[in-house]
Design a protein around this motif. Structure first.
Motif, PDB file in Angstrom:
ATOM      1  N   GLN A  53       0.831  -1.207   0.000  1.00 13.80           N
ATOM      2  CA  GLN A  53       0.000   0.000   0.000  1.00 13.80           C
ATOM      3  C   GLN A  53       0.865   1.256   0.000  1.00 13.80           C
ATOM      4  N   ILE A  54       1.952   1.233   0.745  1.00 12.91           N
ATOM      5  CA  ILE A  54       2.860   2.387   0.792  1.00 12.91           C
ATOM      6  C   ILE A  54       3.500   2.604  -0.569  1.00 12.91           C
ATOM      7  N   ILE A  55       3.957   1.531  -1.184  1.00 12.76           N
ATOM      8  CA  ILE A  55       4.611   1.647  -2.495  1.00 12.76           C
ATOM      9  C   ILE A  55       3.622   2.126  -3.549  1.00 12.76           C
ATOM     10  N   LEU A  61       1.539   9.256  -6.037  1.00 12.55           N
ATOM     11  CA  LEU A  61       1.991  10.609  -5.734  1.00 12.55           C
ATOM     12  C   LEU A  61       3.054  11.062  -6.728  1.00 12.55           C
ATOM     13  N   LEU A  62       3.987  10.170  -7.063  1.00 11.40           N
ATOM     14  CA  LEU A  62       5.026  10.533  -8.030  1.00 11.40           C
ATOM     15  C   LEU A  62       4.435  10.866  -9.390  1.00 11.40           C
ATOM     16  N   ALA A  63       3.382  10.164  -9.780  1.00 10.26           N
ATOM     17  CA  ALA A  63       2.741  10.462 -11.061  1.00 10.26           C
ATOM     18  C   ALA A  63       2.200  11.886 -11.084  1.00 10.26           C
ATOM     19  N   MET A  64       1.836  12.411  -9.908  1.00  4.69           N
ATOM     20  CA  MET A  64       1.290  13.773  -9.858  1.00  4.69           C
ATOM     21  C   MET A  64       2.368  14.841  -9.720  1.00  4.69           C
ATOM     22  N   VAL A  65       3.454  14.544  -9.000  1.00  3.43           N
ATOM     23  CA  VAL A  65       4.433  15.591  -8.683  1.00  3.43           C
ATOM     24  C   VAL A  65       5.730  15.481  -9.474  1.00  3.43           C
ATOM     25  N   HIS A  66       5.789  14.567 -10.418  1.00  2.00           N
ATOM     26  CA  HIS A  66       7.024  14.410 -11.198  1.00  2.00           C
ATOM     27  C   HIS A  66       7.292  15.666 -12.026  1.00  2.00           C
ATOM     28  N   PRO A  67       8.567  16.055 -12.153  1.00  2.00           N
ATOM     29  CA  PRO A  67       8.898  17.263 -12.922  1.00  2.00           C
ATOM     30  C   PRO A  67       8.429  17.219 -14.379  1.00  2.00           C
ATOM     31  N   ASP A  68       8.339  16.050 -14.978  1.00  2.00           N
ATOM     32  CA  ASP A  68       7.853  15.945 -16.351  1.00  2.00           C
ATOM     33  C   ASP A  68       6.367  16.271 -16.459  1.00  2.00           C
ATOM     34  N   GLU A  78      10.673  14.748  -1.425  1.00  2.00           N
ATOM     35  CA  GLU A  78       9.830  14.640  -0.238  1.00  2.00           C
ATOM     36  C   GLU A  78       9.006  13.346  -0.275  1.00  2.00           C
ATOM     37  N   ALA A  79       8.487  12.998  -1.447  1.00  2.00           N
ATOM     38  CA  ALA A  79       7.731  11.755  -1.584  1.00  2.00           C
ATOM     39  C   ALA A  79       8.629  10.545  -1.330  1.00  2.00           C
ATOM     40  N   ASN A  80       9.847  10.585  -1.862  1.00  2.00           N
ATOM     41  CA  ASN A  80      10.784   9.479  -1.646  1.00  2.00           C
ATOM     42  C   ASN A  80      11.149   9.347  -0.167  1.00  2.00           C
ATOM     43  N   ALA A  82       9.313  10.256   2.382  1.00  2.00           N
ATOM     44  CA  ALA A  82       8.141   9.738   3.092  1.00  2.00           C
ATOM     45  C   ALA A  82       8.042   8.231   2.918  1.00  2.00           C
ATOM     46  N   ARG A  83       8.225   7.758   1.701  1.00  2.00           N
ATOM     47  CA  ARG A  83       8.188   6.315   1.448  1.00  2.00           C
ATOM     48  C   ARG A  83       9.266   5.591   2.241  1.00  2.00           C
ATOM     49  N   ASP A  84      10.479   6.118   2.197  1.00  2.00           N
ATOM     50  CA  ASP A  84      11.594   5.479   2.898  1.00  2.00           C
ATOM     51  C   ASP A  84      11.356   5.429   4.405  1.00  2.00           C
ATOM     52  N   LEU A  85      10.833   6.496   4.967  1.00  2.00           N
ATOM     53  CA  LEU A  85      10.564   6.541   6.397  1.00  2.00           C
ATOM     54  C   LEU A  85       9.519   5.501   6.792  1.00  2.00           C
ATOM     55  N   LEU A  86       8.425   5.433   6.043  1.00  2.00           N
ATOM     56  CA  LEU A  86       7.367   4.489   6.387  1.00  2.00           C
ATOM     57  C   LEU A  86       7.813   3.045   6.189  1.00  2.00           C
ATOM     58  N   LEU A  87       8.582   2.785   5.156  1.00  2.00           N
ATOM     59  CA  LEU A  87       9.083   1.418   4.958  1.00  2.00           C
ATOM     60  C   LEU A  87      10.081   1.032   6.046  1.00  2.00           C
ATOM     61  N   ALA A  88      10.884   1.961   6.474  1.00  2.00           N
ATOM     62  CA  ALA A  88      11.836   1.684   7.560  1.00  2.00           C
ATOM     63  C   ALA A  88      11.096   1.394   8.860  1.00  2.00           C
ATOM     64  N   ARG A  89       9.997   2.095   9.099  1.00  2.00           N
ATOM     65  CA  ARG A  89       9.213   1.857  10.313  1.00  2.00           C
ATOM     66  C   ARG A  89       8.578   0.463  10.284  1.00  2.00           C
TER      67      ARG A  89
END
Length: 94
Positions: A53-55, A61-68, A78-80, A82-89
């Protein structure tokens, strides 16, 4: 008066040893839990979200905020984070 100050210092040290926080910090939320809460809000997942679910939320989110797509590098970072923090938890909870 000196005895009172020494007693207050000893009480402060005892609280720090027992709770890992100083007495004046007890009413404040921990920074780590605030960061986790912010990450969950950013990705839009529940506190008990599974790895998949996190991934998936991160991909959406990346599809919406990607620079392209008109987003910014900062939003991707920031999205990366957040993902890394939640997966580490999730790994810590096992």
């Amino acid at each position: 008066m000196t005895k009172l100050l020494v007693l207050a210092a000893l009480v402060c040290l005892a609280v720090k040893l027992l709770t890992q926080r100083w007495p004046w910090e007890l009413g404040q939320p921990q920074a780590r839990s605030l960061a986790e809460s912010r990450a969950r809000n950013l990705l839009g997942v529940e506190p008990n979200a599974k790895r998949e679910q996190i991934i998936e939320a991160h991909r959406r989110l990346l599809a919406m905020v990607h620079p392209d797509r008109g987003g910014s590098n900062e939003a991707v970072h920031e999205a990366n984070a957040a993902r890394d923090l939640l997966l580490a938890r999730l790994v810590e909870r096992r």
